[in-house]
Design a protein around this motif. Structure first.
Motif, PDB file in Angstrom:
ATOM      1  N   VAL A 192     -27.554 -99.078 -40.720  1.00 11.85           N
ATOM      2  CA  VAL A 192     -27.385 -99.365 -42.136  1.00 11.85           C
ATOM      3  C   VAL A 192     -27.291 -98.086 -42.948  1.00 11.85           C
ATOM      4  CG1 VAL A 192     -28.399-100.484 -44.146  1.00 11.85           C
ATOM      5  CG2 VAL A 192     -28.541-101.585 -41.903  1.00 11.85           C
ATOM      6  N   GLY A 193     -27.970 -97.017 -42.490  1.00 10.24           N
ATOM      7  CA  GLY A 193     -27.905 -95.733 -43.165  1.00 10.24           C
ATOM      8  C   GLY A 193     -28.386 -95.803 -44.599  1.00 10.24           C
ATOM      9  N   GLU A 214     -20.820-107.017 -49.612  1.00 10.77           N
ATOM     10  CA  GLU A 214     -19.787-106.565 -48.680  1.00 10.77           C
ATOM     11  C   GLU A 214     -18.528-106.175 -49.452  1.00 10.77           C
ATOM     12  OE1 GLU A 214     -17.526-108.002 -44.588  1.00 10.77           O
ATOM     13  OE2 GLU A 214     -18.572-109.485 -45.831  1.00 10.77           O
ATOM     14  N   ARG A 215     -18.144-106.984 -50.434  1.00 10.26           N
ATOM     15  CA  ARG A 215     -16.961-106.654 -51.236  1.00 10.26           C
ATOM     16  C   ARG A 215     -17.162-105.345 -52.002  1.00 10.26           C
ATOM     17  NH1 ARG A 215     -17.358-112.168 -52.551  1.00 10.26           N
ATOM     18  NH2 ARG A 215     -18.182-111.631 -54.619  1.00 10.26           N
ATOM     19  N   ALA A 216     -18.413-105.091 -52.407  1.00 12.32           N
ATOM     20  CA  ALA A 216     -18.708-103.867 -53.159  1.00 12.32           C
ATOM     21  C   ALA A 216     -18.871-102.653 -52.261  1.00 12.32           C
ATOM     22  CB  ALA A 216     -19.981-104.070 -53.979  1.00 12.32           C
ATOM     23  N   GLY A 217     -18.814-102.849 -50.955  1.00 15.27           N
ATOM     24  CA  GLY A 217     -18.962-101.739 -50.025  1.00 15.27           C
ATOM     25  C   GLY A 217     -20.386-101.268 -49.843  1.00 15.27           C
ATOM     26  N   LEU A 218     -21.363-102.119 -50.211  1.00 13.74           N
ATOM     27  CA  LEU A 218     -22.768-101.733 -50.096  1.00 13.74           C
ATOM     28  C   LEU A 218     -23.346-102.024 -48.721  1.00 13.74           C
ATOM     29  CD1 LEU A 218     -24.055-103.000 -53.549  1.00 13.74           C
ATOM     30  CD2 LEU A 218     -23.882-100.615 -52.819  1.00 13.74           C
ATOM     31  N   VAL A 241     -39.274-117.643 -52.837  1.00 14.08           N
ATOM     32  CA  VAL A 241     -38.410-116.669 -52.173  1.00 14.08           C
ATOM     33  C   VAL A 241     -38.307-115.383 -52.980  1.00 14.08           C
ATOM     34  CG1 VAL A 241     -37.086-118.526 -51.089  1.00 14.08           C
ATOM     35  CG2 VAL A 241     -36.259-117.521 -53.230  1.00 14.08           C
ATOM     36  N   SER A 242     -38.137-114.281 -52.257  1.00 13.41           N
ATOM     37  CA  SER A 242     -37.927-112.956 -52.852  1.00 13.41           C
ATOM     38  C   SER A 242     -36.498-112.537 -52.559  1.00 13.41           C
ATOM     39  CB  SER A 242     -38.903-111.935 -52.253  1.00 13.41           C
ATOM     40  OG  SER A 242     -40.238-112.308 -52.500  1.00 13.41           O
ATOM     41  N   PRO A 243     -35.624-112.470 -53.580  1.00 16.52           N
ATOM     42  CA  PRO A 243     -34.216-112.141 -53.349  1.00 16.52           C
ATOM     43  C   PRO A 243     -34.033-110.754 -52.751  1.00 16.52           C
ATOM     44  CG  PRO A 243     -34.512-113.099 -55.528  1.00 16.52           C
ATOM     45  CD  PRO A 243     -35.887-112.802 -54.981  1.00 16.52           C
ATOM     46  N   ALA A 244     -32.990-110.621 -51.937  1.00 20.46           N
ATOM     47  CA  ALA A 244     -32.656-109.333 -51.328  1.00 20.46           C
ATOM     48  C   ALA A 244     -32.117-108.375 -52.368  1.00 20.46           C
ATOM     49  CB  ALA A 244     -31.620-109.531 -50.224  1.00 20.46           C
ATOM     50  N   MET A 245     -32.544-107.125 -52.275  1.00 22.02           N
ATOM     51  CA  MET A 245     -32.097-106.080 -53.186  1.00 22.02           C
ATOM     52  C   MET A 245     -31.770-104.817 -52.408  1.00 22.02           C
ATOM     53  SD  MET A 245     -32.055-106.908 -56.457  1.00 22.02           S
ATOM     54  CE  MET A 245     -31.200-108.361 -55.855  1.00 22.02           C
ATOM     55  N   PRO A 246     -30.682-104.120 -52.750  1.00 24.04           N
ATOM     56  CA  PRO A 246     -30.430-102.828 -52.122  1.00 24.04           C
ATOM     57  C   PRO A 246     -31.468-101.807 -52.580  1.00 24.04           C
ATOM     58  CG  PRO A 246     -28.470-103.675 -53.204  1.00 24.04           C
ATOM     59  CD  PRO A 246     -29.614-104.507 -53.652  1.00 24.04           C
ATOM     60  N   VAL A 247     -31.781-100.887 -51.732  1.00 19.87           N
ATOM     61  CA  VAL A 247     -32.690 -99.806 -52.096  1.00 19.87           C
ATOM     62  C   VAL A 247     -31.951 -98.760 -52.930  1.00 19.87           C
ATOM     63  CG1 VAL A 247     -34.153 -97.971 -51.197  1.00 19.87           C
ATOM     64  CG2 VAL A 247     -34.106-100.207 -50.072  1.00 19.87           C
ATOM     65  N   PRO A 307     -25.425 -97.674 -62.732  1.00 16.52           N
ATOM     66  CA  PRO A 307     -26.454 -98.621 -63.162  1.00 16.52           C
ATOM     67  C   PRO A 307     -25.890-100.015 -63.380  1.00 16.52           C
ATOM     68  CG  PRO A 307     -26.675 -96.545 -64.335  1.00 16.52           C
ATOM     69  CD  PRO A 307     -25.379 -96.469 -63.583  1.00 16.52           C
ATOM     70  N   ALA A 308     -24.652-100.106 -63.831  1.00 13.39           N
ATOM     71  CA  ALA A 308     -24.033-101.410 -64.056  1.00 13.39           C
ATOM     72  C   ALA A 308     -23.883-102.178 -62.749  1.00 13.39           C
ATOM     73  CB  ALA A 308     -22.672-101.229 -64.730  1.00 13.39           C
ATOM     74  N   GLN A 309     -23.558-101.473 -61.669  1.00 15.01           N
ATOM     75  CA  GLN A 309     -23.420-102.150 -60.386  1.00 15.01           C
ATOM     76  C   GLN A 309     -24.772-102.655 -59.892  1.00 15.01           C
ATOM     77  OE1 GLN A 309     -22.611 -99.987 -56.652  1.00 15.01           O
ATOM     78  NE2 GLN A 309     -20.807-101.299 -56.398  1.00 15.01           N
ATOM     79  N   ARG A 310     -25.829-101.894 -60.133  1.00 12.07           N
ATOM     80  CA  ARG A 310     -27.154-102.344 -59.724  1.00 12.07           C
ATOM     81  C   ARG A 310     -27.545-103.609 -60.499  1.00 12.07           C
ATOM     82  NH1 ARG A 310     -32.823 -98.792 -59.591  1.00 12.07           N
ATOM     83  NH2 ARG A 310     -33.761 -99.997 -57.912  1.00 12.07           N
TER      84      ARG A 310
END
Length: 374
Positions: free
Chosen positions: A8-9, A69-73, A104-110, A116-119
């Motif tokens: 995942v890097g 996936e579409r956002a390349g994350l 449930v706890s939604p998944a979030m990228p680290v 900031p808008a993408q986050r």
């Protein structure tokens, strides 16, 4: 389970890891105020083993994965198994484990966002998915909204969107964010806002500061094995050191995995409280151990449960499955039976852990009776 894989890097994920019904009340053996006990109609078993409320449930929404996936994350092919959350599989597991409702706890990228808008868009997609899930299955699911101590603006937006608009029952955050642990003075503005809302703050550990998720500190020992419990313990001690619950008395912190190593070092913490900087009174350590909430995700066997009961308020222990990070067999064949037969628990304590403590902490969970198989 491991919250990262080497493949995942930098685009790794963190699953952000959170009104009893009218009935009889039973006085707590320790002298606490009477606790409302939910009726068992539709929930066989006086200890509520078939009506559990799960406060430790990781939710990687398929809609969020598609967006990421579409956002390349993310590259779905490189993600670990527990990110492939499936409704039918989850409901089947919940039925087998006696889980009536899961928060449930939604998944979030680290990290890895381009702006900031993408986050914020990521948070919006995850929250909308969680809200859709709970709207479709209100008797089976509720959710926490994520907050990020290093990003006050996104956190305030998430609080307003999740708590005020979509009906989240609390917030979810990490034990440490970029090496800064919960309770740090830099978090005061966020905590003050949450205190005004009497918020439940569900926490989850991650890699220890300075560690490389692609390379375990000790070869062959994944981070979740030892580092996660230490991460939770560090956060709890920092909250004690900074007197966070004294300054924000309406906050309720839930510590996962039985509080990490906290129950096992409670005596050590009290004996050496004066070695903290600034020096801390042992009485504060003792008080905070009884003011935290703890979940049972680990899984906890009798030795760990006994250690937790020795330091924690029994009315502040909550059931947690750690699904889907913990495999189904671990939840149904190990963790559940261990809780059911724990000789150190009374029937009332077991019932409270399974269900009633969560209802008391988050009354909105008691919205309607469960529909079997849904």
């Amino acid at each position: 389970m491991s919250y990262e894989t080497p493949a995942v890097g930098r685009r790794r994920l963190l699953l952000m890891a959170p009104a009893a019904a009218a009935a009889a009340t039973t006085a707590d053996p320790a002298g606490a105020a009477p606790l409302p006990i939910a009726r068992t109609t539709g929930h066989p078993g006086a200890d509520a083993r078939a009506a559990r409320i799960d406060v430790h449930h990781h939710y990687t929404a398929p809609a969020w994965l598609a967006w990421a996936e579409r956002a390349g994350l993310v590259d779905p092919a490189q993600l670990p198994w527990w990110t492939r959350w499936d409704l039918d599989t989850t409901l089947a597991l919940m039925d087998r484990a006696g889980i009536a409702k899961a928060v449930v706890s939604p998944a979030m990228p680290v990290r890895g966002f381009t702006s900031p808008a993408q986050r914020r868009e990521s948070v919006a997609v995850a929250l909308d998915a969680a809200a859709e899930l709970t709207a479709a299955h209100p008797d089976r699911f509720a959710f926490f909204t994520p907050v990020f101590p290093d990003d006050p603006e996104t956190s305030r937006w998430s609080i307003a969107r999740g708590l005020d608009e979509l009906g989240a029952v609390g917030v979810q955050t990490r034990a440490n964010t970029r090496g800064v642990y919960l309770g740090d003075p830099s978090h005061d503005r966020l905590l003050a806002e949450l205190d005004e809302r009497s918020a439940v703050i569900n926490t989850h550990p991650h890699e220890l500061p300075g560690s490389d998720p692609a390379k375990p500190a000790v070869p062959g020992i994944p981070a979740f094995y030892c580092d996660f419990p230490l991460d939770t313990t560090r956060a709890a001690v920092n909250l004690i050191l900074n007197g966070t619950l004294d300054r924000y008395p309406r906050l309720s912190f839930v510590l996962p995995h039985g509080g990490g190593f906290l129950p096992f070092i409670a005596t050590r913490m009290e004996a050496f409280a004066h070695f903290l900087t600034p020096k801390t009174d042992a009485a504060r350590v003792r008080a905070y151990l009884h003011r935290f909430y703890y979940d049972t995700a680990a899984p906890l066997g009798e030795p760990a449960a006994s250690a937790l009961l020795a330091v924690a308020d029994p009315t502040r222990i909550l059931y947690g499955s750690d699904w889907p990070a913990s495999p189904a067999a671990t939840i149904t064949d190990i963790a559940g039976p261990a809780l059911d037969r724990d000789s150190g628990l009374t029937l009332l304590q077991r019932r409270r852990i399974n269900r009633d403590n969560a209802l008391r902490l988050m009354p909105a969970l008691a919205d309607r009776p469960r529909t079997p198989g849904r």
